[in-house]
Design an enzyme around this catalytic site. Structure first.
Site, PDB file in Angstrom:
ATOM      1  N   ARG A 237      80.918  84.641  67.667  1.00 40.99           N
ATOM      2  CA  ARG A 237      79.924  83.575  67.789  1.00 40.99           C
ATOM      3  C   ARG A 237      80.510  82.482  68.666  1.00 40.99           C
ATOM      4  O   ARG A 237      81.678  82.098  68.519  1.00 40.99           O
ATOM      5  CB  ARG A 237      79.537  83.004  66.423  1.00 40.99           C
ATOM      6  CG  ARG A 237      78.714  83.956  65.543  1.00 40.99           C
ATOM      7  CD  ARG A 237      77.350  84.233  66.154  1.00 40.99           C
ATOM      8  NE  ARG A 237      76.533  85.109  65.328  1.00 40.99           N
ATOM      9  CZ  ARG A 237      76.484  86.430  65.432  1.00 40.99           C
ATOM     10  NH1 ARG A 237      77.267  87.047  66.322  1.00 40.99           N
ATOM     11  NH2 ARG A 237      75.690  87.134  64.653  1.00 40.99           N
ATOM     12  N   GLU A 266      71.021  81.005  73.835  1.00 43.28           N
ATOM     13  CA  GLU A 266      70.709  82.334  74.363  1.00 43.28           C
ATOM     14  C   GLU A 266      69.198  82.493  74.445  1.00 43.28           C
ATOM     15  O   GLU A 266      68.489  82.094  73.521  1.00 43.28           O
ATOM     16  CB  GLU A 266      71.304  83.420  73.465  1.00 43.28           C
ATOM     17  CG  GLU A 266      72.827  83.388  73.412  1.00 43.28           C
ATOM     18  CD  GLU A 266      73.427  84.494  72.549  1.00 43.28           C
ATOM     19  OE1 GLU A 266      72.665  85.360  72.077  1.00 43.28           O
ATOM     20  OE2 GLU A 266      74.647  84.503  72.360  1.00 43.28           O
ATOM     21  N   HIS A 285      75.011  89.148  75.271  1.00 44.39           N
ATOM     22  CA  HIS A 285      75.051  89.441  73.841  1.00 44.39           C
ATOM     23  C   HIS A 285      74.679  90.895  73.556  1.00 44.39           C
ATOM     24  O   HIS A 285      73.717  91.198  72.856  1.00 44.39           O
ATOM     25  CB  HIS A 285      74.130  88.505  73.057  1.00 44.39           C
ATOM     26  CG  HIS A 285      74.579  88.326  71.623  1.00 44.39           C
ATOM     27  ND1 HIS A 285      74.227  87.235  70.870  1.00 44.39           N
ATOM     28  CD2 HIS A 285      75.338  89.109  70.813  1.00 44.39           C
ATOM     29  CE1 HIS A 285      74.752  87.346  69.653  1.00 44.39           C
ATOM     30  NE2 HIS A 285      75.423  88.485  69.598  1.00 44.39           N
TER      31      HIS A 285
END
Length: 318
Positions: A237, A266, A285
């Site tokens: 993270r 994001e 991601h």
């Protein structure tokens, strides 16, 4: 007939990777491919749905959003942990929140894709080949004999360590709760401290859960402890690292480079420095994005909905 919407289906894969026809007599299912960051636009799009299926933390569900969705009764998330859902607010509104299993294998593999990509300059050399640039312009970093430092020795960190040893690396690990016995069981050395790990490692990779103790764990002082020729990889993270400090560290050469799969916002904004810094290998991601993991996510989402319809929810969060 209830309505189920699948959010943030970027690859438009959700409907093909599970048998949603099992719900056809009771639920109308459809998917939304595009991310909807604006709260008003999101509410307008999903307000009529009783069931929502969400991918990880792509769309947060804080109390303010849940309050605007009076029809929502079931929220299914991929994975069994989602910090972007206000579980207390969901309970207060009688919204059932369920999850799915998630394999540690895909993020482990992606971690090594980033480590190898950084060590051998895969992105820049591949781009030069494609664009007619110079033939060989970099010198790779050897992993054999180098030290791999792992912050967090859970399911993913342990698997990353196994692969590191297969490359002939010395592997050390640290986390707030890691003891000697668990480190030894994983076949790694326990670093005396976070600082000792940062100073000793040629590659540092993060596999910690985001929480009060890990948010901002690596700030300016910690990044300055790393070697100038070291790489930092984060597939966990983003807020575990102070992002402003990381930009400065990369821009000023405190470290050699970073492999990043996670970001505070994001999708990553177009003007983010992580898009322009030459010593960053950035991915959108993709850690958990694999065919088998998606098949598990969506198959178990169907199971979660079936169980909820039967009055016996499974895999509940919170």
């Amino acid at each position: 007939m209830r309505t189920c919407l699948i959010l943030d289906d970027y690859q438009q894969a959700a409907l093909a990777l599970a048998d949603w026809t099992r719900l056809a007599d009771h639920v109308a299912v459809s998917a939304i491919a595009e991310h909807i960051p604006d709260a008003d636009a999101l509410v307008a799009r999903i307000a009529q749905a009783e069931i929502l299926v969400i991918m990880r933390e792509r769309t947060p569900f804080p109390a303010a959003l849940l309050e605007r969705l009076p029809r929502l009764q079931l929220l299914v998330t991929s994975g069994m942990r989602n910090l972007a859902i206000d579980l207390a607010a969901a309970r207060a509104r009688n919204v059932v929140v369920c999850g799915t299993d998630s394999s540690p294998t895909p993020p482990t593999e992606l971690t090594w894709a980033l480590i190898l990509g950084l060590a051998r300059h895969v992105a820049s050399e591949g781009r030069a080949m494609r664009e007619g640039g110079p033939w060989q312009s970099t010198i790779g970093t050897d992993l054999a004999g180098a030290t791999l430092g792992i912050l967090g020795l859970g399911k993913i960190g342990t698997r990353v360590a196994q692969i590191g040893r297969s490359f002939g690396m010395r592997v050390i690990a640290w986390s707030p709760n890691l003891d000697e016995a668990r480190a030894a069981a994983a076949g790694v050395e326990r670093a005396a401290s976070k600082e000792a790990l940062l100073e000793a490692s040629d590659v540092v990779t993060i596999h910690l859960v985001l929480g009060d103790r890990t948010r901002g764990l690596l700030g300016p002082a910690e990044l300055r402890r790393m070697r100038r020729d070291a790489f930092l990889v984060n597939t966990s993270r983003a807020p575990i690292i102070d992002q402003d400090a990381l930009v400065r560290a990369l821009d000023e050469g405190w470290i050699a480079g970073a492999g990043l799969d996670v970001f505070e916002t994001e999708p990553l904004p177009a003007d983010s420095p992580f898009r322009r810094l030459p010593n960053v290998l950035a991915l959108p991601h993709l850690g958990y994005v694999s065919r088998n993991n998606y098949r598990t996510f969506f198959t178990q989402a169907v199971e979660d909905i079936e169980a909820w319809l039967a009055g016996a929810p499974i895999r509940q969060l919170g």
